[in-house]
Design a protein around this motif. Sequence first.
Motif, mmCIF file in Angstrom:
data_model
loop_
_atom_site.group_PDB
_atom_site.id
_atom_site.type_symbol
_atom_site.label_atom_id
_atom_site.label_comp_id
_atom_site.label_asym_id
_atom_site.label_seq_id
_atom_site.Cartn_x
_atom_site.Cartn_y
_atom_site.Cartn_z
ATOM 1 N N SER B 144 0.833 -1.203 0.000
ATOM 2 C CA SER B 144 0.000 0.000 0.000
ATOM 3 C C SER B 144 0.866 1.251 0.000
ATOM 4 C CB SER B 144 -0.893 0.031 1.232
ATOM 5 O OG SER B 144 -1.749 -1.058 1.230
ATOM 6 N N VAL B 241 -0.009 -6.034 -5.584
ATOM 7 C CA VAL B 241 -1.325 -6.515 -5.185
ATOM 8 C C VAL B 241 -2.384 -5.515 -5.656
ATOM 9 C CG1 VAL B 241 -2.684 -7.584 -3.388
ATOM 10 C CG2 VAL B 241 -0.215 -7.531 -3.177
ATOM 11 N N THR B 246 -5.139 -1.875 -1.216
ATOM 12 C CA THR B 246 -5.045 -3.310 -0.920
ATOM 13 C C THR B 246 -5.839 -3.698 0.322
ATOM 14 O OG1 THR B 246 -2.829 -3.252 -1.814
ATOM 15 C CG2 THR B 246 -3.399 -5.183 -0.539
#
Lengths: 171, 355
Positions: B144, B241, B246
């Motif tokens: 993140s 991700v 995320t």
Amino acid sequence: MELYDLIFYFFAIVTVVSAFMVVTSKNIVHAGFNLLFTFFGVAGIYVLLGADFIAVVQLLVYVGGILILLLFGIMLTNKITSVELRTGTAHIIPAVIGVGIFWGALTAIVAFKTDWVEVNTASTESTTIIGLGNLLLTDYVLIFELLGILLLVALIGAASFARREIEELKD
Amino acid sequence: MYDFLVDLIGNEIIAAFISAALPVVFIVPFVIFGVLMERKVAGHMQDRLGPMRVGYHGILQTVADFFKLLQKEDIVADGIDKKFFNFAPYLVFAGSYAVYAALPFSSKYIGADIDLGIFYIIAVSGLVVAGILMAGWTSNNKYSLYGALRSAAQIVSYEIPTALIILSMVMLTGTLSLAEMSEMQTAYFWNWNIFGGAEWSFTKLLLIPFMFAGFLLFYISSLAEVNRTPFDMPEAESELVGGYHTEYSGIKFSMFFLAEYANMFAVSALVSVLFFGGYHSPIGYVGNTLGLEALIPFEQVFWFAAKGIFFVFVQMWLRWTLPRVRVDQLMTICWKYLIPYAFLNLLIIGIITLI
């Protein structure tokens, strides 16, 4: 209560509360995030004062520029986020005296020395940019150009700092 | 619109709230339609059909997804900064929503007809950056944080070519107000700024190539500003991700989604106002032909939405055509190509404007 009063109190509360959180917060990133709301609230108060250009510049420079830079600096600095900031006052009496004198002097100057101009709110223009633009390119053109040169020098300086480090890495 | 509502309701505060809430009425259906369009465009570009199950050819798919997202558990992981973590999605959405305040949907409806329109739009996008940084940092997750830092660096860098092109358009039109800028490009499509503006003279012909160049530069940098492919580094699935969102789920994730699509439409609308006549029809109004003046504002809303959605479609088209660029390539494109070209364009348009 009129609409503008409501908006003013909203922005005033946002500014004051978040400014208080900035100085009392123990986490430096939290202080940075709270600063966002302080800048935002001040921009709102500028709008209510009829200074639309200053308000937008406040958002652009402080929120979009300085605050982002600040957050980048904090986030990219190793282990700074877990440092406990000391916010308790150590010397409360000298601090109170110093701040009191400074505040008193400021208020006295604002209250007694300023020539307040009464502006008829109905006749104010919808925007300040036309007047501002004219002033910047007539009366204050020298200062304006000098500021431009100052920024250019700062830019070149920043570029040269960055370049030197890359050369050092190559050695 | 606000004055009309004040007359209708008689209360300034309620009228202001309704007038300010109107873009939501546009954004939510647009997002529902936009997400479906994205999936359908993706499907057809890859020789698939896209969603087909819910409703005729899957037209209700997004509605179903929306209810699914609403019902999902709101997962808040341990060790994250709860206060700001919960606030960040709303800040990001508020930043994208604030842009809609200055967009002229038609000659009768503009949220706030401020003279600083476009300058204000550049400024409030800073709130989005702050919100993304907040989301990334408070998630307490390295993916993140990387996503947020990439996103912020990208948006801040690409703001420069965007602002330079906007500056050249401001020099040409002589106004910062988007409503005035649209009014200048009235009547037929050859009056649009991309064809050199409404003034018939020698300079109009000179301007056309630089207007096209400006449009391309602006469109490329606006793609980067809304984190779309080929510049979607912040949420590059294969490495990060989900990027800065995320850790988010349920309604907070949908706020990010809403903000992303709202942003996509906002930059597309900006492109249409700057270069393609804004809310003005390219071929004249049906209302004028029939003598029905009241029809014109609705037609204008239609044209504004149509132009915006067309550029959103181009964004999707590019997304499924081009591969993603690397981070260093991204910065090279911005600082070594877009900014010098934008400066050159600014200079040339300035000289032509002076002639």
